[in-house]
Design a protein around this motif. Sequence first.
Motif, short mmCIF file in Angstrom:
data_model
loop_
_atom_site.label_atom_id
_atom_site.label_comp_id
_atom_site.label_asym_id
_atom_site.label_seq_id
_atom_site.Cartn_x
_atom_site.Cartn_y
_atom_site.Cartn_z
N GLY A 465 0.69 -1.21 -0.25
CA GLY A 465 0.16 -0.01 -0.05
C GLY A 465 0.90 1.16 -0.05
O GLY A 465 0.29 2.47 -0.14
N ALA A 466 2.36 1.15 0.08
CA ALA A 466 3.04 2.29 0.12
C ALA A 466 3.38 2.93 -1.24
O ALA A 466 3.09 2.16 -2.11
CB ALA A 466 4.33 2.05 0.79
N GLU A 467 3.65 4.34 -1.09
CA GLU A 467 3.69 5.07 -2.55
C GLU A 467 4.93 4.58 -3.05
O GLU A 467 5.13 4.25 -4.15
CB GLU A 467 3.91 6.62 -2.24
N ASP A 468 5.90 4.18 -2.08
CA ASP A 468 7.34 3.75 -2.70
C ASP A 468 7.56 2.54 -1.99
O ASP A 468 8.06 2.31 -0.78
CB ASP A 468 8.45 4.78 -2.09
N PRO A 469 6.98 1.28 -2.29
CA PRO A 469 7.29 -0.14 -1.85
C PRO A 469 8.59 -0.50 -1.41
O PRO A 469 8.66 -0.92 -0.35
CB PRO A 469 6.65 -0.93 -2.96
N ASP A 470 9.61 0.05 -2.34
CA ASP A 470 10.96 -0.39 -1.70
C ASP A 470 11.57 0.24 -0.72
O ASP A 470 12.16 -0.58 0.36
CB ASP A 470 11.83 -0.09 -3.04
N ALA A 471 10.89 1.56 -0.52
CA ALA A 471 11.56 2.28 0.57
C ALA A 471 10.90 1.76 1.71
O ALA A 471 11.56 1.63 2.92
CB ALA A 471 11.39 3.82 0.40
N MET A 472 9.50 1.60 1.71
CA MET A 472 8.83 0.96 2.96
C MET A 472 9.54 -0.50 3.14
O MET A 472 9.73 -0.76 4.61
CB MET A 472 7.37 0.49 2.43
N ARG A 473 9.77 -1.11 2.29
CA ARG A 473 10.32 -2.58 2.56
C ARG A 473 11.46 -2.45 3.41
O ARG A 473 11.71 -3.06 4.40
CB ARG A 473 10.46 -3.25 1.32
N ALA A 474 12.44 -1.27 2.85
CA ALA A 474 13.69 -1.53 3.59
C ALA A 474 13.57 -0.98 4.95
O ALA A 474 14.09 -1.32 5.92
CB ALA A 474 14.62 -0.16 2.73
N GLN A 475 12.50 -0.09 5.27
CA GLN A 475 12.32 0.66 6.45
C GLN A 475 11.88 -0.55 7.44
O GLN A 475 12.14 -0.61 8.55
CB GLN A 475 11.36 1.64 6.47
N LYS A 476 11.02 -1.35 6.89
CA LYS A 476 10.34 -2.36 7.66
C LYS A 476 11.60 -3.39 8.12
O LYS A 476 11.46 -4.08 9.15
CB LYS A 476 9.00 -3.09 7.09
N ILE A 477 12.09 -3.61 7.18
CA ILE A 477 13.33 -4.86 7.32
C ILE A 477 14.44 -4.08 8.53
O ILE A 477 14.43 -4.82 9.45
CB ILE A 477 14.01 -4.91 6.17
N LYS A 478 14.52 -2.85 8.45
CA LYS A 478 15.32 -2.28 9.46
C LYS A 478 14.91 -2.37 10.90
O LYS A 478 15.32 -2.61 11.93
CB LYS A 478 15.66 -0.75 9.11
N GLU A 479 13.36 -2.09 10.97
CA GLU A 479 12.66 -2.12 12.15
C GLU A 479 12.78 -3.53 12.54
O GLU A 479 12.94 -3.66 14.05
CB GLU A 479 11.21 -1.93 11.92
N TYR A 480 12.52 -4.55 11.91
CA TYR A 480 12.36 -6.01 12.47
C TYR A 480 14.03 -6.46 12.95
O TYR A 480 14.10 -7.03 13.86
CB TYR A 480 11.97 -6.97 11.10
N LYS A 481 14.92 -5.83 12.08
CA LYS A 481 16.26 -6.17 12.77
C LYS A 481 16.69 -5.48 13.84
O LYS A 481 17.02 -6.27 14.98
CB LYS A 481 17.28 -5.87 11.58
N ASN A 482 16.24 -4.36 14.09
CA ASN A 482 16.42 -3.51 15.32
C ASN A 482 15.89 -4.09 16.57
O ASN A 482 16.17 -4.30 17.54
CB ASN A 482 16.20 -2.22 15.29
N GLU A 483 14.53 -4.57 16.23
CA GLU A 483 13.64 -5.15 17.44
C GLU A 483 14.06 -6.46 17.77
O GLU A 483 14.16 -6.66 18.94
CB GLU A 483 12.43 -4.93 16.80
N LEU A 484 14.28 -7.27 16.85
CA LEU A 484 14.13 -8.87 17.03
C LEU A 484 15.46 -9.37 16.87
O LEU A 484 15.61 -10.72 17.39
CB LEU A 484 13.22 -9.45 16.21
N MET A 485 16.40 -8.74 15.91
CA MET A 485 17.40 -9.58 15.45
C MET A 485 19.05 -9.02 16.06
O MET A 485 19.85 -9.19 15.41
CB MET A 485 17.58 -9.61 14.00
#
Length: 533
Positions: A465-485
């Motif tokens: 649903g994001a305007e820039d799916p690639d940027a959103m994906r990169a942001q979510k990957i970062k969030e997941y890494k910082n939170e869990l990994m």
Amino acid sequence: MTVVHEAPVGGEVPEIPADARGRVAELHELREKVRRGPSEKATEAQHAKGKLTARERIELLLDEGSFREVEPLRRHRATGFGLEAKKPHTDGVIVGWGTVHGRTVFTYAHDFRIFGGALGEAHAQKIHKIMDMAIAAGAPLVSLNDGAGARIQEGVTALAGYGGIFQRNTKASGVIPQISVMLGPCAGGAAYSPALTDFVFMVRETSQMFITGPDVVQAVTGEKISQNGLGGADVHAGVSGVSHFVYDDEQSCIEEVRYLLSLLPQNNREMPPTVLSDDPVQRRNDSLLDLVPVDGNRPYDMRKVIEEIVDHGEYLEVHERWATNVLCVLARIDGHVVGIIANQPQSLAGVLDINASEKAARFVQMCDAFNIPLVTLLDVPGFLPGVDQEHGGIIRHGAKLLYAYCNATVPRISLILRKAYGGAYIVMDSQSIGADLTYAWPTNEIAVMGAEGAANVIFRRDINGAEDPDAMRAQKIKEYKNELMHPYYAAERGLVDDVIDPAETREVLASALAMLRTKHADLPSRKHGNPPM
Ligand SMILES: CC(=O)SCCNC(=O)CCNC(=O)[C@H](O)C(C)(C)COP(=O)(O)OP(=O)(O)OC[C@H]1O[C@@H](n2cnc3c(N)ncnc32)[C@H](O)[C@@H]1OP(=O)(O)O
């Protein structure tokens, strides 16, 4: 002097010497004749094939002068097909015991010069006797195989002889170490017995194992193949996994059997032999930081990590050429034997697949049977996905490894070097399945899957649903890494016992192993489990 036993069938029976000295002389003459074997020509033919005789092999295996033979004078009593006139002493198998590095070892060696080493009733009974002795004495059994399977002229009695061997192999399994050394063409029953033992050694070019030879294969399936192509050493060491070790010649093969025996206990009631190590347990492993790249996608050689950790960098690798994505080695830490199971990132990225699961499961089971503590080094991206793997039964085979670990009562220590994802993390001796101690390096990532895969699943709607799916994906990957990994997520929850400096790895493992040396654990009383074989 003519030995009385020279002409047992028909002909004139020679005089028995009347005095004791004469009889002793007769005994020595007979012994010498038995020791020489059937004929010089047969010995030359054996040597011409690049093979040693059964006695030469036994001499290489055992400490010098330690061999005590049992039933050297045995002969078969079979009749028909001309067997009455062909009754060689030993009946084609030399059995007995001796020592290896001063410890008792039982052995039997087929004599290919007699009936092609094929097994008849008397031959089988000699092997049964030595196997029973080995089990009763609680000492390893090494078979030196060079035999053509069941002796065709003896029919069902030969087949029954094999049954008795298989039954004893199974009875001895997990009680005494059983090692099969394949030194010639081994067909039918001669291939099945080794498959029931703990370790199979083979020699290139001269040893083969198959259930049915090339001629039968061609007759049944039309496939044309050589003996080596069907069941040679490289096939069984690299493709089928039947053989654990492969060598270029018999001398180095048998020398390695002696080395393996030095790492195993005599039986399941003993600990493996320890040695005084002059490699300090406090030796730092500073080189490990440079050896293992932080980027989880970059390969490296896990063997180098093992070399750095164990005493003097020495180890014996089991199944070196099969399922190379997992390593199984025997080594010493502070002079005590350990079994190390490790992912190999430079082969298939160290994933677990069908063969790797089976290889590691068998190794874990062997170590547990013989009181060898387990050290598991994890750097695993997961189980290998794919239709072939699923249809080949990865679930069933992966379960073997899970079962073997869950069932193991020896000391169990695991160390996560870099990443450990999903089911493969659980299976490879996680704390939740009973590891006694779990450590991690600060570079570790434990998660259900890699951050990229995880973000695509749980943030799919946000990304699409994001305007820039690639940027959103990169942001979510970062969030997941910082939170869990991050390395401390598991440590904060007590799922790893400590995060350690890689340079302290040897010392940490050595002290954990020393603490666990007195570990005692019992499984619930039962006839036996029902492993997914
Ligand atoms: C349950 C079971 O074990 S079923 C399996 C039964 N065994 C077999 O089918 C194997 C039959 N044998 C063979 O295929 C071949 O002999 C091989 C591959 C093992 C060896 O081949 P080669 O190295 O060329 O040796 P070769 O065939 O000359 O055999 C050597 C000698 O052993 C004899 N021999 C070989 N196999 C057997 C046997 N199973 N029973 C009795 N004698 C045998 C041969 O007759 C020959 O005797 P000789 O020296 O008196 O002529």
